[in-house]
Design an enzyme around this catalytic site. Sequence first.
Site, PDB file in Angstrom:
ATOM      1  N   CYS A 162      10.433   1.675   1.664  1.00 47.39           N
ATOM      2  CA  CYS A 162      11.674   0.962   1.904  1.00 47.39           C
ATOM      3  C   CYS A 162      12.806   1.315   1.928  1.00 47.39           C
ATOM      4  O   CYS A 162      13.855   0.847   2.540  1.00 47.39           O
ATOM      5  CB  CYS A 162      11.438  -0.354   0.747  1.00 47.39           C
ATOM      6  SG  CYS A 162      11.093   0.425  -0.892  1.00 47.39           S
ATOM      7  N   HIS A 201      -3.428  -6.287  -4.948  1.00 49.15           N
ATOM      8  CA  HIS A 201      -3.021  -5.183  -4.362  1.00 49.15           C
ATOM      9  C   HIS A 201      -3.286  -5.450  -2.744  1.00 49.15           C
ATOM     10  O   HIS A 201      -3.981  -6.371  -2.438  1.00 49.15           O
ATOM     11  CB  HIS A 201      -3.682  -3.802  -4.730  1.00 49.15           C
ATOM     12  CG  HIS A 201      -2.759  -2.681  -4.813  1.00 49.15           C
ATOM     13  ND1 HIS A 201      -1.666  -2.674  -3.813  1.00 49.15           N
ATOM     14  CD2 HIS A 201      -2.729  -1.895  -5.699  1.00 49.15           C
ATOM     15  CE1 HIS A 201      -1.184  -1.392  -4.199  1.00 49.15           C
ATOM     16  NE2 HIS A 201      -1.659  -1.111  -5.263  1.00 49.15           N
ATOM     17  N   GLU A 253      10.936  -7.670  -3.624  1.00 52.91           N
ATOM     18  CA  GLU A 253      11.330  -6.380  -3.533  1.00 52.91           C
ATOM     19  C   GLU A 253      10.954  -6.162  -1.823  1.00 52.91           C
ATOM     20  O   GLU A 253       9.679  -5.949  -1.606  1.00 52.91           O
ATOM     21  CB  GLU A 253      10.571  -5.409  -4.090  1.00 52.91           C
ATOM     22  CG  GLU A 253      10.924  -5.285  -5.695  1.00 52.91           C
ATOM     23  CD  GLU A 253      12.461  -4.865  -5.861  1.00 52.91           C
ATOM     24  OE1 GLU A 253      13.307  -4.406  -4.936  1.00 52.91           O
ATOM     25  OE2 GLU A 253      12.793  -4.902  -7.252  1.00 52.91           O
ATOM     26  N   LEU A 254      11.851  -6.340  -0.850  1.00 58.34           N
ATOM     27  CA  LEU A 254      11.219  -6.330   0.461  1.00 58.34           C
ATOM     28  C   LEU A 254      11.597  -4.986   1.214  1.00 58.34           C
ATOM     29  O   LEU A 254      11.947  -4.020   0.650  1.00 58.34           O
ATOM     30  CB  LEU A 254      11.584  -7.932   1.054  1.00 58.34           C
ATOM     31  CG  LEU A 254      11.424  -8.797   0.308  1.00 58.34           C
ATOM     32  CD1 LEU A 254      11.749 -10.262   0.925  1.00 58.34           C
ATOM     33  CD2 LEU A 254      10.181  -9.064  -0.165  1.00 58.34           C
ATOM     34  N   TRP A 276       0.873  -1.128   0.052  1.00 60.87           N
ATOM     35  CA  TRP A 276       0.103   0.110   0.035  1.00 60.87           C
ATOM     36  C   TRP A 276       0.886   1.247   0.012  1.00 60.87           C
ATOM     37  O   TRP A 276       0.429   2.319  -0.231  1.00 60.87           O
ATOM     38  CB  TRP A 276      -0.864  -0.011   1.340  1.00 60.87           C
ATOM     39  CG  TRP A 276       0.155  -0.303   2.508  1.00 60.87           C
ATOM     40  CD1 TRP A 276       0.070  -1.643   3.149  1.00 60.87           C
ATOM     41  CD2 TRP A 276       0.880   0.394   3.061  1.00 60.87           C
ATOM     42  NE1 TRP A 276       1.027  -1.537   4.161  1.00 60.87           N
ATOM     43  CE2 TRP A 276       1.441  -0.207   4.050  1.00 60.87           C
ATOM     44  CE3 TRP A 276       1.118   1.942   3.046  1.00 60.87           C
ATOM     45  CZ2 TRP A 276       2.234   0.264   5.070  1.00 60.87           C
ATOM     46  CZ3 TRP A 276       2.047   2.242   3.887  1.00 60.87           C
ATOM     47  CH2 TRP A 276       2.586   1.623   5.041  1.00 60.87           C
TER      48      TRP A 276
HETATM   49  P1  NAP Z   1       2.967  -6.744   3.325  1.00 56.43           P
HETATM   50  O1  NAP Z   1       1.956  -6.956   4.699  1.00 56.43           O
HETATM   51  O2  NAP Z   1       3.733  -7.796   3.080  1.00 56.43           O
HETATM   52  O3  NAP Z   1       2.024  -6.791   2.213  1.00 56.43           O
HETATM   53  C1  NAP Z   1       2.331  -6.587   1.022  1.00 56.43           C
HETATM   54  C2  NAP Z   1       1.303  -7.264   0.234  1.00 56.43           C
HETATM   55  O4  NAP Z   1       1.463  -8.793   0.445  1.00 56.43           O
HETATM   56  C3  NAP Z   1      -0.261  -7.130   0.275  1.00 56.43           C
HETATM   57  O5  NAP Z   1      -0.833  -7.202  -0.870  1.00 56.43           O
HETATM   58  C4  NAP Z   1      -0.648  -8.352   1.104  1.00 56.43           C
HETATM   59  O6  NAP Z   1      -1.999  -8.303   1.218  1.00 56.43           O
HETATM   60  C5  NAP Z   1       0.225  -9.309   0.728  1.00 56.43           C
HETATM   61  N1  NAP Z   1       0.325 -10.380   1.513  1.00 56.43           N
HETATM   62  C6  NAP Z   1       0.773 -10.356   3.052  1.00 56.43           C
HETATM   63  N2  NAP Z   1       1.036 -11.371   3.610  1.00 56.43           N
HETATM   64  C7  NAP Z   1       0.994 -12.384   2.614  1.00 56.43           C
HETATM   65  C8  NAP Z   1       1.355 -13.920   2.542  1.00 56.43           C
HETATM   66  N3  NAP Z   1       1.628 -14.392   3.729  1.00 56.43           N
HETATM   67  N4  NAP Z   1       1.100 -14.267   1.216  1.00 56.43           N
HETATM   68  C9  NAP Z   1       0.953 -13.491   0.216  1.00 56.43           C
HETATM   69  N5  NAP Z   1       0.668 -12.438   0.101  1.00 56.43           N
HETATM   70  C10 NAP Z   1       0.723 -11.525   1.373  1.00 56.43           C
HETATM   71  O7  NAP Z   1       3.699  -5.700   3.321  1.00 56.43           O
HETATM   72  P2  NAP Z   1       2.862  -3.921   3.893  1.00 56.43           P
HETATM   73  O8  NAP Z   1       3.168  -3.816   5.029  1.00 56.43           O
HETATM   74  O9  NAP Z   1       1.889  -3.681   3.078  1.00 56.43           O
HETATM   75  O10 NAP Z   1       4.365  -3.205   3.089  1.00 56.43           O
HETATM   76  C11 NAP Z   1       5.466  -2.765   3.835  1.00 56.43           C
HETATM   77  C12 NAP Z   1       6.609  -3.513   3.685  1.00 56.43           C
HETATM   78  O11 NAP Z   1       6.859  -3.500   2.115  1.00 56.43           O
HETATM   79  C13 NAP Z   1       7.781  -2.863   4.094  1.00 56.43           C
HETATM   80  O12 NAP Z   1       8.842  -3.910   4.646  1.00 56.43           O
HETATM   81  C14 NAP Z   1       8.651  -2.116   3.098  1.00 56.43           C
HETATM   82  O13 NAP Z   1       9.866  -2.216   3.167  1.00 56.43           O
HETATM   83  C15 NAP Z   1       8.549  -3.370   1.922  1.00 56.43           C
HETATM   84  N6  NAP Z   1       8.375  -2.577   0.595  1.00 56.43           N
HETATM   85  C16 NAP Z   1       9.544  -2.767  -0.061  1.00 56.43           C
HETATM   86  C17 NAP Z   1       9.805  -2.037  -1.229  1.00 56.43           C
HETATM   87  C18 NAP Z   1      11.017  -2.445  -2.303  1.00 56.43           C
HETATM   88  O14 NAP Z   1      11.011  -2.031  -3.294  1.00 56.43           O
HETATM   89  N7  NAP Z   1      12.090  -3.208  -1.836  1.00 56.43           N
HETATM   90  C19 NAP Z   1       8.888  -1.095  -1.726  1.00 56.43           C
HETATM   91  C20 NAP Z   1       7.940  -0.946  -0.901  1.00 56.43           C
HETATM   92  C21 NAP Z   1       7.417  -1.436   0.145  1.00 56.43           C
HETATM   93  P3  NAP Z   1      -2.862  -7.991   2.510  1.00 56.43           P
HETATM   94  O15 NAP Z   1      -2.999  -6.413   2.319  1.00 56.43           O
HETATM   95  O16 NAP Z   1      -4.375  -8.392   1.919  1.00 56.43           O
HETATM   96  O17 NAP Z   1      -2.641  -8.535   3.713  1.00 56.43           O
END
Ligand code: NAP
Length: 456
Positions: free
Chosen positions: A262, A155, A228-229, A130
């Site tokens: 990130c 998404h 991309e984490l 998001w």
């Molecule tokens: P997140 O909880 O991992 O969610 C990201 C996406 O993954 C959402 O669509 C989520 O769906 C889905 N998801 C969650 N758990 C899952 C699972 N077990 N299996 C499959 N899909 C799953 O991450 P966030 O809190 O939204 O984003 C923050 C993180 O993203 C931070 O660590 C940030 O650093 C990282 N990030 C990295 C980059 C990069 O380019 N390296 C860029 C931006 C952000 P739901 O919303 O339905 O749970």
Amino acid sequence: MAIATINPATGETLKTFDAFSADEIERRLRRAVDAFVVNRRRSFADRAQRMKRAGELLEARKSEYGRVMTLEMGKPVKAAVAEVEKCARVCAYYAENAERFLADEHVQTDAQESFIRYQPLGPVLAVMPWNFPFWQVFRFVAPALMAGNVGLLKHASNVPQSALAIEEVMRDAGYDQGEMQTLLIGAELVSKILQDERVKAATLTGSEPAGASVASTAAKVIKKSVLELGGSDPFVVMPSADLEEAVTIAVKARVVNNGQSCIAAKRFIVHESIAGEFETRFVRAMESLKVGDPLDESTDLGPLAMPQIVEDLDEQVRASVAAGARLLTGGHRLGERGNFYAPTVLADIPESAPAYAQETFGPVASLFRVKDADDAIRLANATLFGLGASVWTRDRKEADRFIDRIESGQVFVNAMVASDPRVPFGGVKHSGFGRELGVHGIREFVNIKTIWIAKM
Ligand code: NAP
């Protein structure tokens, strides 16, 4: 998690959505397969015309889409509009360059003729976060569709209107066969969809647990994945740096996207000879940020996207202080409603504290003092992450040492880390694998096919 738009500035639920039924998901999967047949046969010129149009539509609708993002996840509206503009640029960039990036490459061998051909894989599942609701998606969509693939977007559940707007803009641009479809589904269905034979690969931007889950499913069914984490990017300041500029950019690099990026700078590693001065100026600048309504153009820092993020961040700060870190400013929530958190600075952080090496996803900065470049490099690498690094020095030889020895996907010297369509973006270590953007990004989801014609 409910699929809903909940305004992070007020806590008000603005709109809720039902998750797609199994039948609807099946319909969209079939449509993706059909759309792939269409898109893979299109010429680059044809794809480019549509992608260029998508860029133009984004530009024309930037205020509308920017507002949608701000209402869904709280980023300051000026930054949201700028994000849509950047998406327009990535569409134009791949419209212009994809054909060149994916042209046959001739290789001199013993054969009469040998070359490499890049061909699309098929429907790619994109699981997106998001924090940059448009940009994260477009940096996948633009190269993927230009390569002839099609996209299925899962998404984040808190940005459904952004997800639907992205589907809409691609359809309006002429990708109207289902080349880019949104799946309104919860995270629990990702694994099942990825295992479907019709889905050929996956990309995920998000947290480590989500990345590990998607990558392990992909591995189980032998499919390509890109991750991309997170990151805990260092921002290193050496004595020869322009201190005033370094402080100004340091604050910007920490609070970009309300601190939820990130590649936001998270750990500020400063040479001891200038650390006192840096600390004083940095704290002053953090305290003078205007925190408030993200729809107000003059706001520097809006709310965090979800209540849970405030909880987690506050817990990291408290645990760090309990472990012995010095709190220089902030360290508490702000306001009666909404997910606001005060700009926060920590110093003298012991190794056992969360703020030492973990990712802090909000306006919390960790300050460190080091005695020399080796010490700075050691500390920069003392994290499981390896996404970006920003280094401030006017000594070129010193800059080269940092460039060589910092373990990260990108090093920016005398600038904050940022993504740019022209250069690859991605991480090492727990920050993930694979690359987006540039020529490398468009070659992630293609079959790199070797052609060897011995004789005719
Ligand atoms: P997140 O909880 O991992 O969610 C990201 C996406 O993954 C959402 O669509 C989520 O769906 C889905 N998801 C969650 N758990 C899952 C699972 N077990 N299996 C499959 N899909 C799953 O991450 P966030 O809190 O939204 O984003 C923050 C993180 O993203 C931070 O660590 C940030 O650093 C990282 N990030 C990295 C980059 C990069 O380019 N390296 C860029 C931006 C952000 P739901 O919303 O339905 O749970």
